[in-house]
Design an enzyme around this catalytic site. Sequence first.
Site, mmCIF file in Angstrom:
data_model
loop_
_atom_site.group_PDB
_atom_site.id
_atom_site.type_symbol
_atom_site.label_atom_id
_atom_site.label_comp_id
_atom_site.label_asym_id
_atom_site.label_seq_id
_atom_site.Cartn_x
_atom_site.Cartn_y
_atom_site.Cartn_z
ATOM 1 C CG ASN A 96 -2.021 -1.053 1.069
ATOM 2 O OD1 ASN A 96 -2.243 -1.597 -0.007
ATOM 3 N ND2 ASN A 96 -2.681 -1.352 2.160
ATOM 4 N NE ARG B 234 0.729 -11.190 -7.937
ATOM 5 C CZ ARG B 234 0.221 -10.055 -8.394
ATOM 6 N NH1 ARG B 234 -0.919 -9.617 -7.915
ATOM 7 N NH2 ARG B 234 0.853 -9.363 -9.322
ATOM 8 C CG HIS C 44 -9.539 -1.554 -8.055
ATOM 9 N ND1 HIS C 44 -9.065 -1.713 -9.339
ATOM 10 C CD2 HIS C 44 -9.606 -2.794 -7.533
ATOM 11 C CE1 HIS C 44 -8.879 -2.996 -9.579
ATOM 12 N NE2 HIS C 44 -9.197 -3.668 -8.488
ATOM 13 C CG ASP D 144 -5.790 2.021 -10.588
ATOM 14 O OD1 ASP D 144 -4.653 2.513 -10.429
ATOM 15 O OD2 ASP D 144 -6.000 0.802 -10.692
#
Length: 126
Positions: free
Chosen positions: A56, A86, A100, A103
């Site tokens: 983050n 990941r 998102h 974005d």
Amino acid sequence: MWQSGIFSMGYLPLSALKNLKKYSYKGVDESLVSRYLLTLYWNWFIKLFPLTIAPNTITLLGLYGAVGPPQWIYFTLDAVDGKQARRTGMAGPLGEMLNHGCDALNTTLEVVLAVHRTRFDQYPLL
């Protein structure tokens, strides 16, 4: 609990709940540029970050970079934050939502800046 909210308003039938629980977001880019060029760059770039940096943090750094002229900074950091998640085992819904959301903010910012740069705001459509 599920009888209230969007289910009671008729937007989604209760039968949709079964499939909603199965949903999992998976963004895949199968373009040749992504496969043979960008993936190599992103895999090299992500190794510049130590495993102690939270994904983050990379997302927010990318949003900070979006306000400057080199947009490739935002696009690069946006691409590698998921790889970092990941890599560190920290992938989850909060990071996905933050990604998102950033974005969406970046897209809005790009449109506003494009309108300003082209002086399109000085010519009303009416």
